[in-house]
Design a protein around this motif. Structure first.
Motif, mmCIF file in Angstrom:
data_model
loop_
_atom_site.group_PDB
_atom_site.id
_atom_site.type_symbol
_atom_site.label_atom_id
_atom_site.label_comp_id
_atom_site.label_asym_id
_atom_site.label_seq_id
_atom_site.Cartn_x
_atom_site.Cartn_y
_atom_site.Cartn_z
ATOM 1 N N SER A 15 33.366 16.061 -76.209
ATOM 2 C CA SER A 15 32.460 17.033 -75.592
ATOM 3 C C SER A 15 31.854 16.556 -74.291
ATOM 4 C CB SER A 15 31.337 17.395 -76.585
ATOM 5 O OG SER A 15 30.578 16.232 -76.882
ATOM 6 N N SER A 16 32.088 15.294 -73.904
ATOM 7 C CA SER A 16 31.541 14.796 -72.640
ATOM 8 C C SER A 16 32.213 13.482 -72.250
ATOM 9 C CB SER A 16 30.017 14.584 -72.751
ATOM 10 O OG SER A 16 29.736 13.517 -73.636
ATOM 11 N N ILE A 18 33.999 10.165 -71.274
ATOM 12 C CA ILE A 18 35.380 9.655 -71.303
ATOM 13 C C ILE A 18 36.287 10.593 -72.112
ATOM 14 C CG2 ILE A 18 36.836 7.719 -72.052
ATOM 15 C CD1 ILE A 18 34.313 5.890 -71.629
ATOM 16 N N ARG A 38 29.998 16.651 -82.118
ATOM 17 C CA ARG A 38 29.066 17.512 -82.871
ATOM 18 C C ARG A 38 28.872 18.864 -82.199
ATOM 19 N NH1 ARG A 38 24.356 13.219 -82.705
ATOM 20 N NH2 ARG A 38 25.402 13.118 -80.692
ATOM 21 N N ARG A 39 28.754 18.892 -80.861
ATOM 22 C CA ARG A 39 28.330 20.125 -80.176
ATOM 23 C C ARG A 39 29.518 21.053 -79.933
ATOM 24 N NH1 ARG A 39 25.954 17.598 -75.038
ATOM 25 N NH2 ARG A 39 27.653 16.166 -75.546
ATOM 26 N N LEU A 64 29.960 12.264 -86.748
ATOM 27 C CA LEU A 64 30.500 10.955 -87.136
ATOM 28 C C LEU A 64 29.588 10.223 -88.118
ATOM 29 C CD1 LEU A 64 31.767 9.777 -83.628
ATOM 30 C CD2 LEU A 64 33.216 10.161 -85.622
ATOM 31 N N ASN A 90 37.119 7.866 -79.902
ATOM 32 C CA ASN A 90 36.309 7.652 -78.701
ATOM 33 C C ASN A 90 34.822 7.939 -78.947
ATOM 34 O OD1 ASN A 90 35.732 7.754 -75.654
ATOM 35 N ND2 ASN A 90 35.211 9.826 -76.332
ATOM 36 N N TYR A 155 24.737 -1.933 -81.877
ATOM 37 C CA TYR A 155 25.901 -1.317 -81.198
ATOM 38 C C TYR A 155 26.958 -2.381 -80.947
ATOM 39 C CZ TYR A 155 28.382 0.932 -77.229
ATOM 40 O OH TYR A 155 29.316 1.465 -76.381
ATOM 41 N N ILE A 188 30.984 2.652 -67.248
ATOM 42 C CA ILE A 188 31.657 3.884 -66.837
ATOM 43 C C ILE A 188 30.572 4.938 -66.614
ATOM 44 C CG2 ILE A 188 33.446 5.587 -67.403
ATOM 45 C CD1 ILE A 188 34.502 2.638 -67.353
ATOM 46 N N THR A 190 29.031 7.810 -67.227
ATOM 47 C CA THR A 190 28.904 8.919 -68.188
ATOM 48 C C THR A 190 27.433 8.966 -68.626
ATOM 49 O OG1 THR A 190 29.178 7.566 -70.166
ATOM 50 C CG2 THR A 190 31.209 8.364 -69.129
ATOM 51 N N ASN A 195 22.284 9.138 -73.760
ATOM 52 C CA ASN A 195 22.426 9.508 -75.173
ATOM 53 C C ASN A 195 22.199 8.351 -76.141
ATOM 54 O OD1 ASN A 195 23.144 12.112 -74.414
ATOM 55 N ND2 ASN A 195 25.306 11.588 -74.214
HETATM 56 N N1 LIG Z 1 30.265 4.780 -70.532
HETATM 57 C C1 LIG Z 1 30.302 3.483 -70.704
HETATM 58 O O1 LIG Z 1 29.859 2.721 -69.830
HETATM 59 C C2 LIG Z 1 30.885 2.896 -71.946
HETATM 60 C C3 LIG Z 1 31.042 1.514 -71.996
HETATM 61 C C4 LIG Z 1 31.593 0.947 -73.143
HETATM 62 C C5 LIG Z 1 31.993 1.751 -74.184
HETATM 63 N N2 LIG Z 1 31.818 3.100 -74.122
HETATM 64 C C6 LIG Z 1 32.253 3.906 -75.270
HETATM 65 O O2 LIG Z 1 32.974 5.026 -74.820
HETATM 66 C C7 LIG Z 1 32.912 6.050 -75.805
HETATM 67 C C8 LIG Z 1 32.608 7.380 -75.121
HETATM 68 O O3 LIG Z 1 31.304 7.327 -74.558
HETATM 69 P P1 LIG Z 1 30.943 7.986 -73.151
HETATM 70 O O4 LIG Z 1 30.686 6.903 -72.198
HETATM 71 O O5 LIG Z 1 31.908 9.040 -72.796
HETATM 72 O O6 LIG Z 1 29.493 8.597 -73.508
HETATM 73 P P2 LIG Z 1 29.008 10.094 -73.829
HETATM 74 O O7 LIG Z 1 29.214 10.961 -72.646
HETATM 75 O O8 LIG Z 1 27.642 9.924 -74.386
HETATM 76 O O9 LIG Z 1 30.017 10.583 -74.956
HETATM 77 C C9 LIG Z 1 29.868 10.258 -76.288
HETATM 78 C C10 LIG Z 1 30.666 11.245 -77.123
HETATM 79 O O10 LIG Z 1 30.539 10.890 -78.501
HETATM 80 C C11 LIG Z 1 30.093 12.037 -79.224
HETATM 81 N N3 LIG Z 1 29.213 11.631 -80.305
HETATM 82 C C12 LIG Z 1 28.091 10.864 -80.241
HETATM 83 N N4 LIG Z 1 27.499 10.770 -81.436
HETATM 84 C C13 LIG Z 1 28.273 11.496 -82.299
HETATM 85 C C14 LIG Z 1 28.189 11.809 -83.666
HETATM 86 N N5 LIG Z 1 27.189 11.355 -84.437
HETATM 87 N N6 LIG Z 1 29.133 12.589 -84.218
HETATM 88 C C15 LIG Z 1 30.156 13.064 -83.466
HETATM 89 N N7 LIG Z 1 30.300 12.809 -82.152
HETATM 90 C C16 LIG Z 1 29.365 12.042 -81.578
HETATM 91 C C17 LIG Z 1 29.351 12.899 -78.210
HETATM 92 O O11 LIG Z 1 29.418 14.274 -78.565
HETATM 93 P P3 LIG Z 1 28.255 15.135 -79.274
HETATM 94 O O12 LIG Z 1 26.950 14.698 -78.694
HETATM 95 O O13 LIG Z 1 28.636 16.534 -78.941
HETATM 96 O O14 LIG Z 1 28.383 14.841 -80.726
HETATM 97 C C18 LIG Z 1 30.178 12.666 -76.957
HETATM 98 O O15 LIG Z 1 31.273 13.545 -76.929
HETATM 99 C C19 LIG Z 1 31.851 5.598 -76.816
HETATM 100 O O16 LIG Z 1 32.497 5.067 -77.958
HETATM 101 C C20 LIG Z 1 31.107 4.498 -76.088
HETATM 102 O O17 LIG Z 1 30.558 3.554 -76.983
HETATM 103 C C21 LIG Z 1 31.275 3.689 -73.018
#
Ligand SMILES: NC(=O)c1ccc[n+]([C@@H]2O[C@H](COP(=O)([O-])OP(=O)(O)OC[C@H]3O[C@@H](n4cnc5c(N)ncnc54)[C@H](OP(=O)(O)O)[C@@H]3O)[C@@H](O)[C@H]2O)c1
Length: 265
Positions: A15-16, A18, A38-39, A64, A90, A155, A188, A190, A195
């Motif tokens: 939903s957002s 990556i 979720r959304r 999740l 993801n 985390y 990255i 995002t 969140n």
């Molecule tokens: N951005 C970075 O710098 C970075 C660095 C290292 C690792 N990561 C990892 O990359 C992955 C994607 O994160 P992102 O950076 O794209 O951040 P993000 O924009 O916050 O995306 C997180 C995604 O996970 C979903 N999510 C969160 N809690 C959830 C739950 N309880 N049930 C179902 N879905 C859930 C959110 O959707 P809903 O809110 O709609 O549920 C959203 O689609 C994550 O695993 C994060 O740990 C990111």
């Protein structure tokens, strides 16, 4: 010709960030997609952006923190598509709170969302992949899955746990033609920090300075897709922050000094 044309790809956290970027790039290559988070409204928004016909798109919302229905969700995907070629684990939630300000309920939730749920979904999908004697599991970990960092205790622990689990699983299931890719993003751009869980379990709600000018989600998605395509086992995606991994490996004493000076945000 596209490497992903007609591949059935299930993306969690679509939903957002990556996950959204992955969905849009896979769609351009004519993949067939299952989008989860979720959304539901946000998933529908991403689904519309993919421009995929209904036949090639399934919006499958779930939380999740409760994957007790993982088997039923996987069956729903099988009912529609008849196979699952790639699962991209993801979805996840970060943390911006000191360990001593994080209560047990929050610690358990972070482990549930970032570790147990991923195992549950993977185990629900694997029997179908094993039956087909092929499939790819992608796990989005983090550089903090390789070393601990300020404000990330639970985390980071969950992301470390993913490596132990999936490196073991890889050895057990590769004979079935299943490939596992671990992805460790650095910073990255995002909403991951917005969140994140902050103190007392409240949402952090702030875009960290270090994320504002970080690598785009689109470039991150492109590198993940290359990693999948090249059957890599582990990739690191991000900018200069990735240097810390090499410093830790080759100069552990220097790493120990440098890590203390890093800005937690
Ligand atoms: N951005 C970075 O710098 C970075 C660095 C290292 C690792 N990561 C990892 O990359 C992955 C994607 O994160 P992102 O950076 O794209 O951040 P993000 O924009 O916050 O995306 C997180 C995604 O996970 C979903 N999510 C969160 N809690 C959830 C739950 N309880 N049930 C179902 N879905 C859930 C959110 O959707 P809903 O809110 O709609 O549920 C959203 O689609 C994550 O695993 C994060 O740990 C990111």
């Amino acid at each position: 010709m596209s490497n992903y044309k007609d591949k059935v790809i299930w993306i969690t956290g679509a939903s957002s960030g990556i996950g959204e970027a992955l969905a849009l790039q896979f769609a351009k290559q004519e993949a067939r997609l299952i989008l989860s988070a979720r959304r539901e409204e946000e998933l529908k928004r991403v689904g519309a952006l993919t421009k995929l016909p209904d036949l090639d798109l399934l919006i499958l919302p779930f939380d999740l923190s409760d994957t007790s229905k993982a088997t039923a969700l996987a069956a729903q995907v099988m009912n529609k598509f008849g196979r699952i070629d790639i699962l991209i684990n993801n979805g996840g939630q970060s943390q911006r709170a000191e360990a001593l300000e994080t209560d047990e309920a929050t610690e358990r939730k972070l482990m549930e969302v970032n570790y147990f749920s991923i195992i549950n979904i993977t185990k629900a999908v694997l029997p179908y992949m094993i039956r087909n004697k092929c499939g790819k599991i992608v796990v989005i970990s983090s550089v903090v899955g390789k070393f601990g960092f300020y404000l990330r205790s639970s985390y980071s622990a969950a992301k470390h746990a993913l490596h132990g689990y999936f490196e073991s699983l890889r050895l057990e299931i590769e004979k079935n033609g299943i490939h596992i890719l671990m992805v460790c993003p650095g910073k990255i751009k995002t909403n991951v920090s917005v969140n994140a869980v902050g103190e007392k379990g409240k949402t952090h709600n702030v875009m960290d300075e270090s994320h504002k000018n970080a690598m785009s989600a689109e470039e991150c998605a492109r590198q993940i897709m290359n990693g999948i395509n090249n059957n890599q086992e582990e990739i690191f995606v991000g900018g200069k922050e990735l240097a810390m991994l090499r410093i830790r490996r080759f100069f552990p004493n220097l790493f120990s000094k440098m890590i203390r000076k890093q800005n937690p945000f």
